[in-house]
Design an enzyme around this catalytic site. Structure first.
Site, PDB file in Angstrom:
ATOM      1  N   ASP A 136      -0.560   4.278   0.607  1.00 49.31           N
ATOM      2  CA  ASP A 136      -1.122   5.296   1.503  1.00 49.31           C
ATOM      3  C   ASP A 136      -0.456   5.192   2.868  1.00 49.31           C
ATOM      4  OD1 ASP A 136      -2.485   2.818   2.067  1.00 49.31           O
ATOM      5  OD2 ASP A 136      -4.089   3.914   3.088  1.00 49.31           O
TER       6      ASP A 136
ATOM      7  N   HIS B  98       0.829  -1.206   0.000  1.00 49.65           N
ATOM      8  CA  HIS B  98       0.000   0.000   0.000  1.00 49.65           C
ATOM      9  C   HIS B  98       0.859   1.250   0.000  1.00 49.65           C
ATOM     10  CE1 HIS B  98       0.151   0.826   4.474  1.00 49.65           C
ATOM     11  NE2 HIS B  98       0.271  -0.479   4.556  1.00 49.65           N
TER      12      HIS B  98
ATOM     13  N   HIS C  40     -27.757  21.732  33.219  1.00 49.15           N
ATOM     14  CA  HIS C  40     -27.194  21.971  34.547  1.00 49.15           C
ATOM     15  C   HIS C  40     -27.348  20.678  35.356  1.00 49.15           C
ATOM     16  CE1 HIS C  40     -26.716  23.512  38.595  1.00 49.15           C
ATOM     17  NE2 HIS C  40     -26.337  24.690  38.106  1.00 49.15           N
TER      18      HIS C  40
ATOM     19  N   SER D   9      -3.391  -6.294  11.628  1.00 50.39           N
ATOM     20  CA  SER D   9      -4.313  -6.800  10.608  1.00 50.39           C
ATOM     21  C   SER D   9      -3.985  -6.227   9.237  1.00 50.39           C
ATOM     22  CB  SER D   9      -5.750  -6.396  10.956  1.00 50.39           C
ATOM     23  OG  SER D   9      -6.048  -6.732  12.295  1.00 50.39           O
TER      24      SER D   9
ATOM     25  N   ARG E 142      -9.776  -7.197  18.226  1.00 54.20           N
ATOM     26  CA  ARG E 142      -8.876  -7.968  17.360  1.00 54.20           C
ATOM     27  C   ARG E 142      -9.365  -9.409  17.436  1.00 54.20           C
ATOM     28  NH1 ARG E 142      -5.416  -4.782  14.029  1.00 54.20           N
ATOM     29  NH2 ARG E 142      -5.429  -2.812  15.146  1.00 54.20           N
TER      30      ARG E 142
ATOM     31  N   THR F 292     -20.290  22.032  35.706  1.00 53.82           N
ATOM     32  CA  THR F 292     -21.295  21.066  36.157  1.00 53.82           C
ATOM     33  C   THR F 292     -22.386  20.892  35.124  1.00 53.82           C
ATOM     34  OG1 THR F 292     -22.255  22.915  37.373  1.00 53.82           O
ATOM     35  CG2 THR F 292     -20.916  21.375  38.637  1.00 53.82           C
TER      36      THR F 292
ATOM     37  N   GLU G   1      -5.309   1.117   2.342  1.00 52.28           N
ATOM     38  CA  GLU G   1      -5.125   0.085   3.376  1.00 52.28           C
ATOM     39  C   GLU G   1      -5.391   0.660   4.761  1.00 52.28           C
ATOM     40  OE1 GLU G   1      -3.515  -2.658   6.304  1.00 52.28           O
ATOM     41  OE2 GLU G   1      -2.927  -0.571   6.013  1.00 52.28           O
TER      42      GLU G   1
HETATM   43  N1  BES Z   1       1.137  -2.881   8.177  1.00 52.35           N
HETATM   44  C1  BES Z   1       0.066  -2.746   9.117  1.00 52.35           C
HETATM   45  C2  BES Z   1      -0.337  -4.060   9.755  1.00 52.35           C
HETATM   46  C3  BES Z   1       0.690  -4.767  10.596  1.00 52.35           C
HETATM   47  C4  BES Z   1       1.727  -4.081  11.198  1.00 52.35           C
HETATM   48  C5  BES Z   1       0.580  -6.098  10.777  1.00 52.35           C
HETATM   49  C6  BES Z   1       2.643  -4.756  11.964  1.00 52.35           C
HETATM   50  C7  BES Z   1       1.474  -6.774  11.555  1.00 52.35           C
HETATM   51  C8  BES Z   1       2.520  -6.093  12.139  1.00 52.35           C
HETATM   52  C9  BES Z   1      -1.131  -2.136   8.412  1.00 52.35           C
HETATM   53  O1  BES Z   1      -0.772  -1.045   7.601  1.00 52.35           O
HETATM   54  C10 BES Z   1      -2.110  -1.607   9.438  1.00 52.35           C
HETATM   55  O2  BES Z   1      -1.800  -0.637  10.074  1.00 52.35           O
HETATM   56  N2  BES Z   1      -3.259  -2.248   9.572  1.00 52.35           N
HETATM   57  C11 BES Z   1      -4.348  -1.761  10.374  1.00 52.35           C
HETATM   58  C12 BES Z   1      -5.614  -2.226   9.720  1.00 52.35           C
HETATM   59  C13 BES Z   1      -6.780  -1.304   9.849  1.00 52.35           C
HETATM   60  C14 BES Z   1      -6.496   0.115   9.493  1.00 52.35           C
HETATM   61  C15 BES Z   1      -7.962  -1.835   9.052  1.00 52.35           C
HETATM   62  C16 BES Z   1      -4.273  -2.302  11.793  1.00 52.35           C
HETATM   63  O3  BES Z   1      -3.761  -3.415  12.028  1.00 52.35           O
HETATM   64  O4  BES Z   1      -4.709  -1.582  12.684  1.00 52.35           O
HETATM   65 MN    MN Z   2       0.849  -1.494   6.413  1.00 54.15          MN
HETATM   66 MN    MN Z   3      -0.535   0.759   8.884  1.00 53.78          MN
END
Ligand code: BES
Ligand code: MN
Ligand code: MN
Length: 460
Positions: free
Chosen positions: A88, A86, A213, A399, A328, A315, A153
């Protein structure tokens, strides 16, 4: 034949670093609409580079950011690899914590510092340059290689998922290859065979039509912040066990060999604790720290908002309260089912006079790969050649949503060959990537194409 490609890598390494810097200079923050044109420029940058190496390149428009697809399919009868990456990046905030600006790549002590250095431009670029090395020296590759590089991503791969499902013939391959994870530690390369999945939800509670309040109205009008605290307080117990009914029903337990292998890894809980900067580690007592991070499901609040945030006291009964939280998931858990159980759990706990809205910010199942495939053998050999060391087999807690889609739609496993380090500061200030890991990653990729062909032939 790879010797020529390897020599090319050594001779052109400083140019590769320059090109990576040019790519990193483009602030391709996918979540920020103000960066829409920058995201496109980052796509065009890598598309142009792949084209210059001799690949056929297409830029696919989506309802969001473009998808870069490229291929070199001149190895008839040989296996096909699909490289996913990716272009981005995460937002760079907080800016004041960076030692050099996030989009002015800077080399210090052998590492390149910039947003996206390790996640994922730097890692993805290793395969782009390895393919260039083969094509500019040998003139061909030992296997067919396709690239699929997306720009969403970090925002859940919303448009990539349908693209994969609609382009099954185009993307057909024997393995997906992804460098978007980390090595186990310095000098200990790894192959990741499982990732956790994700369910991301946001709950918004609305009470009175405006803040009230708390003396005049308190006791007679339900407070959305109190209600939200009660709900999120019920989600997880003090050891991290998730309280959603049925949450653990489908959890695939670790196999005995996995627990044994994890226990053998050179992991020091105290060093980890110190690196995190906390006084004590926490979690399910019957699991080791690696097991908790890699193979146990979790639920974490990512953001909580309600009421007065200014200095001093005020308040009020706030009119609104909201929480963002994510689970997760581990293999076999069904993200849809978990999301529905969250909806049910929250609705059951809403007090009179409070309206609830529940948003789904993304679902992704966990993935588990076959550790005995020819692709795994090839990856192990390629890494051994480039890193002078046998890789360890690990899981990861993060992920990559599209990996499950590759399995479902294309029927293939992903080879997760992470060149990063755990202290590369991904998603954090001072993100970086070691130039030595960059170099070895390119060399491992150069070797991988040869080893994939070899391992497929042996398996026949
Ligand atoms: N490259 C990461 C995922 C990752 C990092 C996996 C280190 C294992 C070890 C990826 O770019 C990422 O940040 N994924 C997100 C997914 C979400 C945005 C849907 C995550 O894991 O939070
Ligand atoms: Mn990544
Ligand atoms: Mn990432």
């Amino acid at each position: 034949m790879s010797a020529q490609a390897e020599r090319y890598v050594e001779q052109n390494l400083s140019r590769f670093i320059q090109q990576l810097s040019d790519w990193l200079r483009i602030p391709s923050v996918s979540t920020d609409p103000d960066h829409k044109e920058d995201v496109r420029r980052a796509a065009e940058f890598v598309a142009d580079d792949l084209r210059a190496s001799g690949l056929t390149v297409e830029l696919h428009e989506t309802g969001g950011h473009p998808i870069v697809y490229a291929e070199w399919c001149g190895a008839e009868g040989a296996p096909t690899a699909l490289v996913y990456g990716h272009y981005d990046v995460q937002p760079p905030d907080p800016l004041e914590e960076w030692d050099s600006p996030p989009f002015e790549p800077t080399v210090r002590d052998g590492r390149i510092y910039a947003r996206g250095a390790t996640d994922d431009k730097g890692q993805c670029f290793t395969h782009v340059k390895a393919v260039e090395a083969w094509l500019k020296t040998v003139g061909k590759l030992p296997v067919n290689v396709k690239f699929l590089i997306e720009g969403e991503e970090e925002i859940g791969s919303v448009h990539l998922d349908p693209f994969v499902r609609e382009n099954i013939e185009k993307l057909r391959c024997d393995y997906v290859v992804i460098s978007d994870t980390a090595q186990f530690d310095k000098g200990i390369p790894a192959i990741t065979y499982a990732l956790r999945g994700l369910v991301y939800a946001e709950v918004i509670l609305r009470g009175p039509k405006s803040d009230l309040h708390s003396g005049v109205f308190g006791g007679a009008v339900a407070n959305p912040a109190n209600n939200l605290a009660a709900i999120v307080g019920d989600l997880v117990d003090s050891h991290g066990r998730v309280q959603l009914p049925g949450f653990y029903d489908d959890v695939l337990p670790l196999e005995e060999w996995e627990r044994q292998e994890f226990a053998k890894l050179p992991f020091r809980e105290d060093a980890f604790r110190a690196a995190v900067g906390t006084e004590a580690l926490w979690g399910e007592p019957e699991y080791s720290v690696l097991e908790r991070r890699w193979a146990r499901p979790t639920c974490d609040i990512n953001g909580l908002t309600a009421g007065y945030q200014g200095q001093g006291a005020k308040t009020i009964i706030p009119a609104r309260a909201s929480a963002k939280f994510s689970c997760r998931l581990v293999p076999n858990q069904d993200p849809q089912r978990v999301f529905r159980s969250i909806e049910h759990f929250v609705r059951e706990r809403v007090w009179p006079g409070i309206r609830v809205e529940i948003l789904n910010h993304g679902l992704a199942p966990a993935v588990l790969m076959d550790v005995h495939s020819p692709g795994m053998t090839a990856a192990r050999r390629a890494i051994r050649r480039a890193f002078d060391r046998e890789p360890v087999l690990i899981r990861e807690g993060g992920s990559i949503p599209v990996v499950a889609t590759f399995k479902q739609a294309l029927g293939v496993d992903s080879l997760l060959l992470g060149w990063g380090q755990n202290d590369d500061n991904l998603h954090a200030p001072n993100e970086r990537f070691s130039l030595e890991d960059f170099r070895r990653g390119i060399l491992a990729s150069v070797a991988l194409w040869e080893e994939l062909r070899q391992a497929a032939a042996e398996a026949r």
